[in-house]
Design a protein around this motif. Structure first.
Motif, PDB file in Angstrom:
ATOM      1  N   ARG A   1       0.829  -1.207   0.000  1.00  0.00           N
ATOM      2  CA  ARG A   1       0.000   0.000   0.000  1.00  0.00           C
ATOM      3  C   ARG A   1       0.862   1.255   0.000  1.00  0.00           C
ATOM      4  O   ARG A   1       1.982   1.254   0.498  1.00  0.00           O
ATOM      5  N   THR A   2       0.300   2.326  -0.545  1.00  0.00           N
ATOM      6  CA  THR A   2       0.991   3.610  -0.494  1.00  0.00           C
ATOM      7  C   THR A   2       0.928   4.145   0.939  1.00  0.00           C
ATOM      8  O   THR A   2       0.118   3.677   1.758  1.00  0.00           O
ATOM      9  N   MET A   3       1.768   5.127   1.229  1.00  0.00           N
ATOM     10  CA  MET A   3       1.744   5.732   2.560  1.00  0.00           C
ATOM     11  C   MET A   3       0.396   6.393   2.808  1.00  0.00           C
ATOM     12  O   MET A   3      -0.136   6.342   3.917  1.00  0.00           O
ATOM     13  N   ARG A   4      -0.201   6.995   1.786  1.00  0.00           N
ATOM     14  CA  ARG A   4      -1.532   7.611   1.933  1.00  0.00           C
ATOM     15  C   ARG A   4      -2.563   6.551   2.307  1.00  0.00           C
ATOM     16  O   ARG A   4      -3.408   6.787   3.180  1.00  0.00           O
TER      17      ARG A   4
ATOM     18  N   VAL B   1      -2.067   5.806   5.898  1.00  0.00           N
ATOM     19  CA  VAL B   1      -2.591   6.884   6.742  1.00  0.00           C
ATOM     20  C   VAL B   1      -4.098   6.749   6.878  1.00  0.00           C
ATOM     21  O   VAL B   1      -4.653   6.800   7.987  1.00  0.00           O
ATOM     22  N   LEU B   2      -4.788   6.591   5.744  1.00  0.00           N
ATOM     23  CA  LEU B   2      -6.243   6.513   5.757  1.00  0.00           C
ATOM     24  C   LEU B   2      -6.751   5.300   6.509  1.00  0.00           C
ATOM     25  O   LEU B   2      -7.856   5.326   7.074  1.00  0.00           O
ATOM     26  N   ALA B   3      -5.956   4.236   6.549  1.00  0.00           N
ATOM     27  CA  ALA B   3      -6.335   3.025   7.285  1.00  0.00           C
ATOM     28  C   ALA B   3      -5.988   3.126   8.765  1.00  0.00           C
ATOM     29  O   ALA B   3      -6.364   2.261   9.550  1.00  0.00           O
ATOM     30  N   GLY B   4      -5.231   4.171   9.141  1.00  0.00           N
ATOM     31  CA  GLY B   4      -4.817   4.310  10.534  1.00  0.00           C
ATOM     32  C   GLY B   4      -3.642   3.425  10.899  1.00  0.00           C
ATOM     33  O   GLY B   4      -3.410   3.138  12.070  1.00  0.00           O
ATOM     34  N   ASP B   5      -2.904   2.987   9.890  1.00  0.00           N
ATOM     35  CA  ASP B   5      -1.757   2.112  10.106  1.00  0.00           C
ATOM     36  C   ASP B   5      -0.455   2.915  10.117  1.00  0.00           C
ATOM     37  O   ASP B   5      -0.415   4.053   9.654  1.00  0.00           O
ATOM     38  N   PRO B   6       0.625   2.335  10.632  1.00  0.00           N
ATOM     39  CA  PRO B   6       1.916   3.029  10.627  1.00  0.00           C
ATOM     40  C   PRO B   6       2.331   3.414   9.206  1.00  0.00           C
ATOM     41  O   PRO B   6       2.057   2.682   8.249  1.00  0.00           O
ATOM     42  N   TYR B   7       2.962   4.560   9.099  1.00  0.00           N
ATOM     43  CA  TYR B   7       3.410   5.066   7.797  1.00  0.00           C
ATOM     44  C   TYR B   7       4.680   5.884   7.971  1.00  0.00           C
ATOM     45  O   TYR B   7       5.038   6.267   9.082  1.00  0.00           O
ATOM     46  N   VAL B   8       5.349   6.148   6.864  1.00  0.00           N
ATOM     47  CA  VAL B   8       6.559   6.970   6.870  1.00  0.00           C
ATOM     48  C   VAL B   8       6.120   8.425   6.735  1.00  0.00           C
ATOM     49  O   VAL B   8       5.543   8.812   5.718  1.00  0.00           O
ATOM     50  N   PHE B   9       6.362   9.228   7.775  1.00  0.00           N
ATOM     51  CA  PHE B   9       5.828  10.582   7.809  1.00  0.00           C
ATOM     52  C   PHE B   9       6.433  11.506   6.765  1.00  0.00           C
ATOM     53  O   PHE B   9       5.803  12.470   6.356  1.00  0.00           O
ATOM     54  N   ASP B  10       7.649  11.256   6.312  1.00  0.00           N
ATOM     55  CA  ASP B  10       8.275  12.160   5.348  1.00  0.00           C
ATOM     56  C   ASP B  10       8.231  11.616   3.919  1.00  0.00           C
ATOM     57  O   ASP B  10       9.065  11.941   3.089  1.00  0.00           O
TER      58      ASP B  10
END
Length: 80
Positions: A10-13, A16-25
């Protein structure tokens, strides 16, 4: 958890939308943030006589808005 991150396509977006961990930068998230702040600035630069433009800008920013949607105060964006 590491194996899930390695196999998660999955993409970082999407994360984010799923509420899962993501790379902030993530560059795509940074671009989306900059585009949203541009829309906020454009909206804030309008006057009450430009209601159709204001509505269009809010719809682009939020995806959809109800009737009536009037903001007399400038919208606020997060400043870095």
């Amino acid at each position: 958890m590491l194996s899930q991150q390695v196999t998660d396509a999955r993409t970082m977006r999407e994360r984010v939308l799923a509420g899962d961990p993501y790379v902030f930068d993530d560059p795509a998230l940074a671009e989306a943030d900059a585009a949203a702040l541009d829309l906020v600035a454009s909206h804030n630069a309008t006057t009450t006589r430009q209601e159709p433009l204001r509505r269009a800008l809010l719809e682009r920013l939020l995806g959809a808005i109800g009737q009536p949607a009037v903001r007399d105060e400038p919208a606020a964006g997060e400043e870095a």
